[in-house]
Design a protein around this motif. Structure first.
Motif, PDB file in Angstrom:
ATOM      1  N   LYS A 186       0.835  -1.205   0.000  1.00 22.41           N
ATOM      2  CA  LYS A 186       0.000   0.000   0.000  1.00 22.41           C
ATOM      3  C   LYS A 186       0.869   1.254   0.000  1.00 22.41           C
ATOM      4  O   LYS A 186       0.593   2.227  -0.722  1.00 22.41           O
ATOM      5  CB  LYS A 186      -0.917   0.005   1.219  1.00 22.41           C
ATOM      6  CG  LYS A 186      -1.889   1.180   1.261  1.00 22.41           C
ATOM      7  CD  LYS A 186      -2.790   1.098   2.466  1.00 22.41           C
ATOM      8  CE  LYS A 186      -3.818   2.225   2.459  1.00 22.41           C
ATOM      9  NZ  LYS A 186      -3.202   3.563   2.377  1.00 22.41           N
ATOM     10  N   GLY A 200       2.377   1.716  -3.369  1.00 24.13           N
ATOM     11  CA  GLY A 200       1.339   2.142  -4.301  1.00 24.13           C
ATOM     12  C   GLY A 200       1.010   3.618  -4.142  1.00 24.13           C
ATOM     13  O   GLY A 200       0.854   4.345  -5.133  1.00 24.13           O
ATOM     14  N   THR A 253       3.955   5.680  -5.451  1.00 24.97           N
ATOM     15  CA  THR A 253       3.993   5.624  -6.918  1.00 24.97           C
ATOM     16  C   THR A 253       2.912   6.505  -7.520  1.00 24.97           C
ATOM     17  O   THR A 253       3.141   7.209  -8.515  1.00 24.97           O
ATOM     18  CB  THR A 253       3.808   4.167  -7.386  1.00 24.97           C
ATOM     19  OG1 THR A 253       4.828   3.349  -6.830  1.00 24.97           O
ATOM     20  CG2 THR A 253       3.879   4.064  -8.903  1.00 24.97           C
TER      21      THR A 253
END
Length: 237
Positions: free
Chosen positions: A166, A169, A172
């Motif tokens: 998470k 993510g 990113t």
């Protein structure tokens, strides 16, 4: 009882008697002289006739149609029972933990499972607990007792990996948003420079068309427009 000759004048006949229920069936038949010079019914002819009527001969005994149907039904039931018995015998019994093994599993779970967090600690799983208990303990036994008395599956390491996934993510996504904003700014600056040099933007304004920036989603058009702007700028200079 079998086949019996019927004496008397008229049409040659013989009686076939069921060896089970004593039913009597009379059929016409030929007679022939035996070696003892006696006239006897043609049994081959008689068998063909009564077979066509549903009779049968089993191990030398004559069965009328009703008795033959009962015999077949009994034999069929015996075969089905034997098949069912064979299938039952071929299916291995499901192994279950002994009472002592259940106690060992609960003790092992008490050390490996975090009740408050509702997960295993560290890298523990149903399989590792079963291995620790030993004695042929199956992971499925551990899973059954764990679900009933402790809580759901999962462990600390898996939770940490999910958190890391998470985090990466989210980072990113932020990085992509920043790069997208930089790319938009680059395209806007390029659009402005091309219009200032008499490029496609200026031409669109002269013809009354709606000027607009070059979309970042259309890099091929941007390349064409940019080259046109460079060429026009070179001629002006």
């Amino acid at each position: 009882m079998g086949i019996k000759a019927i004496d008397g004048k008229g049409v040659n006949r013989a009686a076939v008697i069921c060896d089970i229920c004593m039913r009597r069936e009379v059929v016409t038949c030929d007679y022939h002289r035996s070696k003892s010079q006696e006239w006897t019914p043609n049994e081959g002819q008689i068998r063909r006739k009564i077979t066509a009527q549903g009779w049968s001969e089993v191990k030398g005994a004559h069965h009328c149609p009703a008795c033959e149907a009962k015999r077949k039904a009994v034999n069929s039931a015996k075969r089905e029972a034997k098949v069912a018995e064979t299938k039952t015998a071929s299916v291995p019994a499901i192994r279950r933990p002994t009472p002592e093994q259940e106690v060992d599993i609960i003790v092992a779970l008490s050390s490996a499972y975090d009740r408050k967090a509702k997960r295993y600690t560290g890298q523990e799983t149903d399989a590792t607990v079963a291995e620790a208990v030993g004695g042929g303990c199956m992971p499925g036994w551990v899973a059954e007792i764990r679900a009933a008395k402790f809580g759901p599956a999962g462990n600390e390491e898996a939770e940490a990996i999910r958190s890391e996934i998470k985090r990466i993510g989210d980072e990113t996504g932020k990085a992509l948003a920043a790069l997208t904003a930089r790319l938009d700014a680059l395209y806007r600056a390029e659009d402005k420079r091309v219009r200032s040099q008499g490029g496609p933007g200026a031409l669109a304004g002269a013809t009354g068309a709606q000027p607009g920036r070059i979309s970042r989603l259309e890099p091929s058009r941007h390349g064409i427009h940019a080259r046109a702007g460079y060429e026009q700028a070179a001629q002006i200079e």
